[in-house]
Write an enzyme that holds these catalytic residues in place. Structure first.
Site, short mmCIF file in Angstrom:
data_model
loop_
_atom_site.label_atom_id
_atom_site.label_comp_id
_atom_site.label_asym_id
_atom_site.label_seq_id
_atom_site.Cartn_x
_atom_site.Cartn_y
_atom_site.Cartn_z
N ILE A 63 0.83 -1.21 0.00
CA ILE A 63 0.00 0.00 0.00
C ILE A 63 0.87 1.26 0.00
O ILE A 63 0.58 2.22 -0.71
CB ILE A 63 -0.98 -0.02 1.19
CG1 ILE A 63 -1.97 -1.18 1.01
CG2 ILE A 63 -1.72 1.30 1.31
CD1 ILE A 63 -2.75 -1.52 2.22
N CYS A 64 1.95 1.24 0.76
CA CYS A 64 2.85 2.40 0.78
C CYS A 64 3.51 2.59 -0.59
O CYS A 64 3.65 3.72 -1.07
CB CYS A 64 3.91 2.23 1.86
SG CYS A 64 3.21 2.15 3.54
#
Length: 170
Positions: A63-64
């Site tokens: 996600i990052c």
């Protein structure tokens, strides 16, 4: 250290954020973080620009990584903005990721040393010594125009809401 009242969860459980949560209209506090070459960088180094601060826990999560790719893509379309991508990752890991992904429209900065950004903007997760996920947008006048703490760390930010504010400022 002051605990802020923002509610954020990670893996279904509440986490405690430390520091002062900024509000729209506040003057953006200056902070010092480290660049990829370990040089100190301040928010004030970007005076006179619209600044987008993309905050994330670690570059080594899917996600990052997606968040950084998306802000890099948007920064390529929007000129005269500075996208500052901040985590507590070591600068070497941030540089490795950007080189591997070909990300050259964002500036990755590390808050690992002093958590100066994290405390001044209320993003430090007490239980993990990581930063929560979120977005801060600061106008050319150094006033905060947008604040988002993503309520579940495993979710991406609201890009559409952030982009709407950015486009109004440029």
């Amino acid at each position: 250290m002051e605990k802020n009242n923002v509610k954020v969860t990670f893996k279904g459980g509440a986490v405690t954020l430390l520091g002062k949560a900024p509000k729209v209209g506040d003057t953006a506090p200056d902070f010092t973080v480290l660049s990829s070459d370990l040089a100190p960088v301040k928010l004030s180094d970007y005076a006179g620009k619209v600044k987008v601060i993309a905050v994330y826990p670690s570059i080594d999560t899917g996600i990052c990584a997606a968040q950084n790719r998306r802000f890099n893509q948007e920064a390529d379309k929007l000129k005269d903005i500075a996208v500052l991508s901040i985590s507590v990752d070591l600068p070497f890991a941030q540089s490795r990721f950007c080189a591997a992904e070909g990300l050259n429209n964002i500036v990755t900065l590390s808050d690992h040393k002093d958590l100066d950004f994290g405390y001044k903007y209320g993003f430090v997760i007490e239980e993990l010594r990581l930063l929560a996920r979120g977005t801060i947008i600061i106008g050319k006048d150094n006033k905060i125009k947008y604040v988002e703490y993503v309520p579940e760390i495993a979710q991406e930010p609201d890009y559409d809401a952030a982009l709407k504010v950015i486009k109004e400022l440029i």
